[in-house]
Design an enzyme around this catalytic site. Structure first.
Site: not given
Ligand code: DQA
Length: 147
Positions: A9-10, A17, A22, A71, A74, A95, A97, A104
């Site tokens: 998501p997002n 964003r 990011y 990835n 959230a 995994e 990020h 964070r």
């Molecule tokens: C994320 C880190 C997550 O905590 C966050 O909710 C994201 C992006 C990252 O790529 O840093 O949406 O996965």
């Protein structure tokens, strides 16, 4: 090799964003440069904002791919369903990020997914995806050498 990158998501809003966290590059532009860098690897891409769709794509690709770069955004911090999907399939999952989640908020320090994954890469910006692909290439080589 067939590798799929799955974004949660997002992450469709990458570039727009929270660019201070990011970055300002869109994922489409980054993906193009990644595909150019690895012309011998079939790198496909899927993004969804919906948890069940992420479970579906993990199930659909997890038996026919050589690796998944995931990835889950959230959902990393909330999803037992995605962790179970990772445990249900055959191929390794890395995994990823973009940000260093450990620097964070505390709720980002916990991942349901990490124990089900081959490894975790976090904090290198979009380069985290390339590092994950390198890890999958090395794992695949080791597998070939064994046989
Ligand atoms: C994320 C880190 C997550 O905590 C966050 O909710 C994201 C992006 C990252 O790529 O840093 O949406 O996965």
């Amino acid at each position: 090799m067939n590798i799929i990158i799955i974004n949660g998501p997002n992450l469709n809003l990458l570039g727009k964003r929270e660019p201070e966290i990011y970055g300002s590059l869109s994922f489409d532009d980054y993906l193009e440069s990644l595909q150019e860098k690895y012309p011998d690897i079939n790198i496909s891409y899927y993004q969804s904002n919906i948890e069940g769709e992420l479970v579906n794509i993990i199930q659909e690709t997890g038996f026919i791919s050589d690796g998944i770069v995931l990835n889950a955004a959230a959902y990393t911090h909330t999803s037992v369903a995605i962790a179970d999907a990772i445990r249900s399939i055959k191929c390794p999952v890395v995994e990823v990020h973009i940000s260093n989640v450990h620097k964070r908020e505390e709720f980002r320090h916990f991942s349901y997914l990490s124990p089900a994954c081959m490894g975790v890469i976090a904090g290198f910006g979009l380069d985290s995806y390339r590092l994950a692909i390198e890890a999958l290439i090395n794992a695949n080589k080791e597998l070939q050498d064994e046989h």
